[in-house]
Design an enzyme around this catalytic site. Structure first.
Site, short mmCIF file in Angstrom:
data_model
loop_
_atom_site.label_atom_id
_atom_site.label_comp_id
_atom_site.label_asym_id
_atom_site.label_seq_id
_atom_site.Cartn_x
_atom_site.Cartn_y
_atom_site.Cartn_z
N SER A 681 0.74 -1.26 0.19
CA SER A 681 0.07 -0.38 -0.07
C SER A 681 1.20 0.87 0.34
O SER A 681 0.62 3.12 -0.07
CB SER A 681 -0.85 0.02 0.96
OG SER A 681 -2.29 -1.08 1.22
N LYS A 724 -9.45 1.94 5.29
CA LYS A 724 -8.08 3.11 5.31
C LYS A 724 -8.78 4.22 5.03
O LYS A 724 -8.33 5.49 5.53
CB LYS A 724 -7.07 3.23 4.19
CG LYS A 724 -6.45 1.75 4.07
CD LYS A 724 -5.99 1.67 2.84
CE LYS A 724 -4.65 0.26 2.80
NZ LYS A 724 -3.89 0.10 1.22
#
Length: 817
Positions: A681, A724
């Site tokens: 990520s 997120k």
């Protein structure tokens, strides 16, 4: 004269002290010792320097490793060190000879060894007929004592012509097996006649005890012979009772078990097995060890629900009502349960699903399983798999082992009492494996609808039908579950809650529950809506609601104390919240700081939910080294290498010295180095931080991002988008950069959060630079990559947004993040 032997005009002298553990040395006796304590070794070394004299005194308790002054007897023996040998392990073997009795008058020092003042005890002379009579009695008693001990008289023979009462008493006291206290009392008696009297009395008692022990052993042997005789007589009695039509207790037990087997609706195979084991039990003696095992086995067979089924109440309306009553939100889970009930009403042949609830701690996975059971009208059983590493925990132990038991699955079925309960397997991602087997592999048969109709437990040795059981598993991280096991489950992900959802949960569930648990009432305690908002935003920073519930419980405790102090009602408001809980540990705009060079906000997904991380890059003059710190995993290190290569390939277009890889040392750091970090990520985050540090351009502090990068600068999709974004929302960041292929995942984010967030989709790293660094916003960096990015708009349908790119841009939620 030496320090250890300075006389003060009397019989008092100064000696180093060696405490003895579990033994006593008598005058005239040569005794070997093993010395290992540092203080004792120091005392021996001191003695060897000054005439080899040392004082030996016994400890009151041999278990004490470092005895204090009060732990040592006051009477001891002055001994002469005859031999001393150092061993390789650091210990010392020493041979000492007792010289004379003494009394410790005072301790002069305690370190590095004990040094004491001692008075020598004079032993009076003994003779005459009385002394000789005591000597003969002592020899006779000692001979009988050795005969009972079966020593062969080896110590008695050495006495020979010994007539000295004092030496004889000390010699016998050395070689008898009595308590340390009794030997110490003999040491403290200076008069030889009195010492022999005490010794003869002690020997007489020991001989009497040994004789009593011999009689007891003889009686035990006779009892064993009698037991064998009684066994044969009992068997004859059984034969007579059968002829007379009478019953014995064992026969009644066997008949009772046979009646239970006939009355219980057992499958044919199980009934045959039960009758076979009952026949074995009938032939065994009642006291046989295996009889206990067989009885336990039959008890388990008859206690299991082979045919008992709970009547379901598959009402969709009732299920919706129960689920909404117990939980706020979680629409996907509720929808899946209602779908199962709808099909269940139409078809009774539907196999029970295996649901896997995946999400961070505190989002309600375990309590949701309990609500599912209540909605279905089934029994509920929960057990945790966290830390389980033994295969027998699932499949049970074989009956050949001592203390064998069925596995946890069969135990749960007995606890439920029906064939169709809801069994919650908590923490399925926390299982381990070692030499005792892999419990995750044992669960494959349990959770496979095609196999669990004939589950085999090692203890039962007969198949058990688990096909009607509804299994619900929970996990924090999906990737920690082995892939074959994950393939058998229907995964439903539970994300973290938004601030608004937390407020509703606190208002509808947490506050009423804590009020009841703390013995309060709604009239005595309440929290205003504004206070709940501040409580959620300022005092909790988590995906679930556990810390929120703890904060509410803290308010209830403080309210209970004030009410007991005389206050009639406690109402927590926005102004009084800080007085009860202190200053809020979190600020809503915590992440909104000034723009800085080389510092970028990234988004990550962990087992505790989403979080916002910072990536820092520093550049210094050097030789082109690249340093990565922050306990990064292999995937993150590879992302950093890919970003580094991309920056080198685009250095000229970005206004960076093309030779920076030869003249600059670069250090990439992700703070909180004690926390392991892994996943792709942070690819674009690390690359952006590199460009900012090398170009000297600051990065916008109100922007957070996630995405994987290729060597060509393409931005690839990642997982955990909802978690997120919610994490960025919690810390006050409103601008988010996401891979364009993750656009379908944004629809799972609550609409209330999407309206407050500015979400921009990117396909290339140059777009990230333009969106996060103001200096690159107007630069013509994007012409070569033919960018087709965009922004998310709730008013646009998904099909319209994907029309120009097609469905190939989608990404699975199971992709690691």
């Amino acid at each position: 004269m030496s320090r250890s032997m300075i006389e003060d005009g009397t019989s008092r002298s100064v000696f180093p002290l060696l405490p003895l553990r579990g033994m006593i040395v008598f005058p005239g006796m040569v005794t070997p010792l093993e010395v290992g304590r540092e203080r004792s070794i120091a005392a021996l070394e001191e003695a060897m320097l000054h005439e080899s004299k040392i004082l030996l005194a016994a400890q009151r308790d041999a278990r004490i490793a470092e005895p204090q002054i009060n732990d040592i007897y006051q009477h001891g023996v002055i001994a002469q060190v005859k031999q001393l040998l150092h061993m390789p392990e650091g210990q010392i073997k020493v041979l000492v000879e007792g010289v004379t009795r003494c009394h410790i008058d005072a301790f002069e020092q305690e370190s590095p060894f004990y040094r004491v003042q001692a008075s020598i005890i004079e032993v009076p002379a003994a003779g005459g007929p009385t002394a000789q009579a005591h000597v003969q009695a002592a020899k006779r008693y000692f001979g009988e004592y050795e005969k009972h001990k079966r020593r062969g008289g080896q110590w008695t023979e050495q006495l020979g012509d010994v007539t000295d009462p004092s030496y004889l008493a000390d010699y016998i006291a050395t070689h008898i097996e009595v308590d340390l206290e009794q030997k110490q009392r003999l040491l403290e008696i200076a008069d030889p006649i009195k010492r022999l009297e005490a010794l003869n009395l002690l020997l007489a008692k020991e001989i009497e005890l040994q004789e009593l022990d011999r009689r007891i052993q003889s009686r035990v042997r006779k009892q064993m012979e009698r037991s064998q005789r009684e066994y044969y007589l009992r068997e004859q009695m059984k034969a007579i009772q059968r002829e007379l039509g009478e019953r014995d207790p064992k026969t009644e037990e066997v008949d009772e078990l046979r009646r239970r087997i006939e009355e219980t609706e057992l499958p044919e195979e199980v009934a045959e097995k039960a009758l076979h084991e009952l026949g074995r039990l009938e032939k065994m003696p009642p006291a046989a060890a295996e009889a206990v095992v067989v009885r336990n086995y039959l008890d388990w067979l008859l206690a299991l629900p082979w045919s008992e089924v709970d009547e379901e109440t598959p009402s969709i309306d009732r299920a919706e009502s129960v689920l909404n009553e117990d939980h706020y939100g979680l629409e996907r889970v509720k929808e899946r349960i209602c779908e199962f009930l709808a099909v269940r009403q139409l078809s009774r042949r539907l196999k029970a699903p295996v649901l896997c609830l995946v999400g961070p701690p505190g989002v309600g996975k375990t309590s949701l399983g309990r609500s599912v059971a209540r909605a279905l009208g089934r029994k509920f059983v929960r057990f945790s798999l966290g830390g389980v590493r033994d295969e027998a925990e699932i499949r049970g132990h074989r009956r050949t082992y001592v203390g064998a038991m069925p596995g946890r699955i069969i135990q749960a079925m007995r606890q439920a009492g029906s064939k169709n309960p809801v069994i919650l397997l908590d923490e399925v991602d926390k299982m381990a494996a070692d030499f005792r087997g892999d419990p995750a592999a044992s669960l494959l048969e349990v959770l496979d609808p095609e196999q669990n109709h004939a589950f085999g437990d090692h203890f039962l040795e007969v198949p058990f039908d688990l096909s009607q059981v509804m299994f619900v598993t929970t996990a924090n991280v999906l990737m920690a579950i082995p892939r074959p096991l994950r393939d058998r489950m229907e995964v439903i992900e539970l994300s973290g809650y938004t601030h608004e959802e937390k407020r509703h949960i606190a208002q509808d569930h947490l506050v009423p529950r804590q009020i009841e648990e703390h013995g309060l009432s709604a009239e005595q305690f309440s929290i205003s809506e504004n206070a709940l908002v501040d409580l959620v935003e300022g005092y909790t920073r988590e995906s679930g609601v556990r810390q929120l519930e703890r904060s509410v419980a803290s308010l209830c405790r403080k309210a209970a104390r004030e009410i007991l102090g005389g206050k009639e009602r406690v109402h927590v408001t926005k102004r009084t919240l800080e007085r009860y809980l202190g200053a809020p540990p979190y600020r809503r705009d915590e992440a909104s700081k000034e723009d800085r060079v080389g510092v970028v906000h990234g988004m990550a997904y962990t087992e505790t939910g989403g979080c916002v991380i910072q990536v820092e890059v520093s550049v210094a003059e050097g030789k082109g080294s690249l340093t990565l710190t922050g306990k990064l995993g292999d995937v993150m290190k590879e992302s950093a290498q890919a970003g580094y290569s991309y920056v080198r390939s685009r250095a000229t277009a970005l206004g960076i010295d093309p030779n920076f890889h030869e003249t600059k040392d670069i250090h990439i750091h992700v703070p909180e180095g004690a926390v392991p970090k892994e996943g792709p990520s942070a690819g674009i985050t690390i690359t952006l931080a590199l460009v900012s540090a090398l170009s000297g351009q600051p990065v916008r502090a109100d922007v957070a991002m996630t995405g994987e990068i290729t060597l060509r600068g393409r931005v690839l999709p990642v997982g955990g988008i909802k978690e997120k974004v919610l994490a960025a929302h919690r810390v006050g960041i409103e601008t988010i950069l996401l891979p364009r292929a993750n656009m379908p995942d944004v629809e799972e984010i609550p609409a209330s959060v999407r309206k407050r967030m500015h979400i921009r989709f990117v396909e290339h790293m140059d777009e990230v630079l333009g969106a996060a660094i103001d200096a690159f916003r107007d630069e013509p960096l994007f012409e070569a990559v033919n960018s087709q990015g965009g922004e998310y708009n709730d008013e646009l349908s998904r099909s319209a947004f994907l029309g120009e790119r097609g469905e190939a841009g989608g990404v699975s939620q199971s992709r690691s993040g």
